[in-house]
Design a protein around this motif. Structure first.
Motif, PDB file in Angstrom:
ATOM      1  N   VAL A  80       0.840  -1.200   0.000  1.00  0.00           N
ATOM      2  CA  VAL A  80       0.000   0.000   0.000  1.00  0.00           C
ATOM      3  C   VAL A  80       0.871   1.245   0.000  1.00  0.00           C
ATOM      4  CG1 VAL A  80      -1.683   1.331   1.329  1.00  0.00           C
ATOM      5  CG2 VAL A  80      -1.972  -1.143   1.076  1.00  0.00           C
ATOM      6  N   THR A 126      -6.065   4.442   1.806  1.00  0.00           N
ATOM      7  CA  THR A 126      -6.144   4.719   0.376  1.00  0.00           C
ATOM      8  C   THR A 126      -7.425   5.464   0.030  1.00  0.00           C
ATOM      9  OG1 THR A 126      -7.177   2.561  -0.047  1.00  0.00           O
ATOM     10  CG2 THR A 126      -4.787   2.685  -0.220  1.00  0.00           C
ATOM     11  N   LYS A 127      -7.446   6.012  -1.175  1.00  0.00           N
ATOM     12  CA  LYS A 127      -8.627   6.711  -1.663  1.00  0.00           C
ATOM     13  C   LYS A 127      -9.665   5.687  -2.129  1.00  0.00           C
ATOM     14  CE  LYS A 127      -5.945  10.676  -3.272  1.00  0.00           C
ATOM     15  NZ  LYS A 127      -5.541  11.498  -4.448  1.00  0.00           N
ATOM     16  N   LEU A 151      -5.844  -2.633  -5.414  1.00  0.00           N
ATOM     17  CA  LEU A 151      -5.664  -1.202  -5.649  1.00  0.00           C
ATOM     18  C   LEU A 151      -5.298  -1.003  -7.114  1.00  0.00           C
ATOM     19  CD1 LEU A 151      -3.553  -0.229  -2.483  1.00  0.00           C
ATOM     20  CD2 LEU A 151      -5.982   0.218  -2.879  1.00  0.00           C
ATOM     21  N   THR A 159       0.827   4.261  -2.759  1.00  0.00           N
ATOM     22  CA  THR A 159       0.518   5.667  -2.457  1.00  0.00           C
ATOM     23  C   THR A 159       1.641   6.610  -2.881  1.00  0.00           C
ATOM     24  OG1 THR A 159       1.348   5.349  -0.192  1.00  0.00           O
ATOM     25  CG2 THR A 159      -1.023   5.110  -0.539  1.00  0.00           C
ATOM     26  N   THR A 162      -9.647   4.190  -5.737  1.00  0.00           N
ATOM     27  CA  THR A 162      -8.615   3.251  -6.182  1.00  0.00           C
ATOM     28  C   THR A 162      -8.786   1.859  -5.584  1.00  0.00           C
ATOM     29  OG1 THR A 162      -7.106   3.856  -4.379  1.00  0.00           O
ATOM     30  CG2 THR A 162      -6.963   5.135  -6.417  1.00  0.00           C
TER      31      THR A 162
END
Length: 514
Positions: free
Chosen positions: A229, A255-256, A483, A233, A259
């Motif tokens: 992750v 995370t957003k 992701l 990012t 995504t």
């Protein structure tokens, strides 16, 4: 003069930019994650999928489409499938032949093969006997009557055959470590290779090379999902795949939402019991613990969306024509708790002799969160739960040695069939020491019977016997998370979690150079 100066500046500016990848197409960077060696396994499957093709393949939505075969015909009785091959080439320029397809399957099902597909392909004529070494490979029910035709003969109808043939392990390969390949990419062993990373470049001899938009692929196995992750990012990788329940909460927080892709899988998350020794060797204790869990409340409390269905059975409803539930599933929570207390008392546990169970967990905060919620339900019975979270290697060793009362299992079937989830509960596997020979015989009968209603009946009876035994305590249907960078297109969520990398596209960014 001004026009000339502007033209020179424009040329210099364009020359000072270059795409992320030269030679046509961007480089897609993919991290595979997972505990217990799953990251390495997933990366190996990805490597097979991009370098080799099967008779059929998955499209972006997880549907089976032509691969090396342009078409196929299934006999009316379902016992024969005939594939017509396209004019494809190996990377050494030689044509792919039907005889090579046959030899590839003979190696896949040979006694020395470690492929997880072997038990799932057991309805190919003579496949079990070839896999055990009782019959020669040439007796396998796969033949090449002419150079562009392959026939697969079955002992019983096999609706999931095409899906199985689209999996990476079923791709057609030649023997040898450095053998030529027939897929969209070639392994890159040049000066650009990086240690601990598998790199691939586009195969110009691939039969559908024009459809491949990527120029190269970099695959990395990352056992620690948090590290993957972090790489995502900071834009050090484009795609992360293979995440599970253990890290779902963390990835949601880090995370957003745009995504993050969360996909329910055809599987089961729960706790396997040690039926050989300890308190869980008593079926009354296993049943009481299974009954006491309020699964609906658990998933509502722990998960933020409806993508994690509760599950009390051994199989999710999506994998069986006639779902089989535990006999107590119709009871209310209060009624189940009362019955569970009675079972524990009958087994000799109560206020004067409280029950303590040891629950082993693999790495991942999500497993601990689920265990805490389950332990709270068990506490209502007076049961104390001691959890032990440990690194993946130690957890795997403990599972192999049977050193647990209860241990986390997170299983998934790659295709629409229950066999991949039932096999670990069979006598051959003996996970946790469990074996029910009557249930095994019914599963074997369900695999071989040609009449669909009788197959459903045999499978239902086998599940009923296993549910009475309670060799594992199911909790819910697990999910996989991925992701995907906004620069990547072509990703389609699907229940099988099949995402062929060669079908993805990445927008090429331009970067300044000095």
């Amino acid at each position: 003069m001004l026009r000339a100066a502007f033209a020179v500046a424009l040329v210099v500016g364009l020359a000072a930019c270059k795409p992320d990848s030269d030679g046509g197409g961007a480089t897609l960077r993919v991290d595979s994650v997972g505990d217990g060696g799953r990251a390495e396994t997933l990366m190996r499957q990805q490597a097979l999928d991009v370098t080799s093709q099967g008779l059929v393949q998955f499209d972006a939505a997880g549907q089976t489409v032509p691969g090396l075969a342009t078409s196929w015909r299934i006999a009316d009785d379902g016992l024969s499938v005939i594939f017509r091959l396209r004019a494809a080439k190996w990377s050494d320029g030689r044509p792919v032949t039907a005889e090579q397809v046959v030899l590839s399957f003979q190696r896949l099902l040979a006694p020395a093969s470690r492929s997880t597909l072997k038990p799932l392909l057991g309805r190919i004529v003579n496949a079990p006997q070839v896999a055990s070494g009782r019959l020669a490979p040439r007796t396998l029910g796969i033949s090449a009557p002419v150079n562009n035709i392959v026939e697969i003969r079955l002992s019983a109808p096999m609706p999931e055959l095409l899906q199985l043939l689209a999996l990476p392990d079923a791709t057609v390969r030649r023997s040898g470590g450095n053998a030529p390949v027939n897929g969209a990419f070639l392994r890159d062993t040049g000066e650009t290779a990086v240690p601990d990373q598998q790199r691939f470049k586009r195969n110009p001899d691939f039969h559908a090379a024009d459809s491949v938009k990527l120029g190269a692929l970099n695959l990395t196995a990352t056992a620690d999902p948090t590290a993957a992750v972090a790489r995502f990012t900071r834009d050090a990788t484009d795609v992360v795949v293979g995440g599970g329940i253990g890290s779902l909460g963390e990835v949601r927080a880090l995370t957003k939402p745009a995504t993050l892709h969360v996909e329910p899988v055809r599987g089961v998350y729960g706790y396997v019991a040690n039926v050989r020794s300890g308190p869980l060797a008593d079926v009354r204790v296993r049943t009481a613990l299974a009954m006491a869990i309020d699964r609906e409340a658990l998933v509502r409390r722990l998960f933020t969306a409806d993508d994690v269905p509760p599950l009390a059975a051994l199989l999710p409803d999506s994998l069986v024509a006639a779902p089989v539930q535990p006999s107590w599933s119709h009871l209310s929570v209060e009624e189940r708790l009362a019955s569970a207390r009675a079972l524990l008392a009958d087994a000799g546990y109560g206020p004067d002799r409280p029950l303590t169970v040891n629950l082993r967990l693999p790495a991942g905060r999500g497993h601990a969160v689920v265990a805490a919620a389950v332990a709270a339900d068990w506490q209502a019975l007076g049961v104390e739960t001691k959890t032990l979270a440990e690194p993946d290697a130690a957890y795997t060793r403990a599972m192999a040695a049977g050193d647990f009362d209860l241990a986390v299992v997170e299983r998934a079937s790659p295709v629409d069939t229950p066999w991949a989830l039932l096999a670990p509960l069979g006598c051959a596997a003996r996970i946790g020491g469990y074996c029910n020979k009557d249930a095994d015989a019914l599963v074997a009968a369900a695999l071989t019977v040609k009449d669909p209603p009788k197959r459903v009946e045999a499978l239902g009876q086998a599940q009923s016997l296993m549910l009475i035994d309670t060799p594992m305590i199911s909790l819910f249907v697990p999910v996989r998370w991925s992701l995907v960078s906004p620069q990547v297109s072509g990703w389609v969520d699907n229940p099988g979690g099949h995402h062929p990398l060669a079908r993805l596209t990445k927008n090429q960014r331009r970067r300044l150079i000095n």
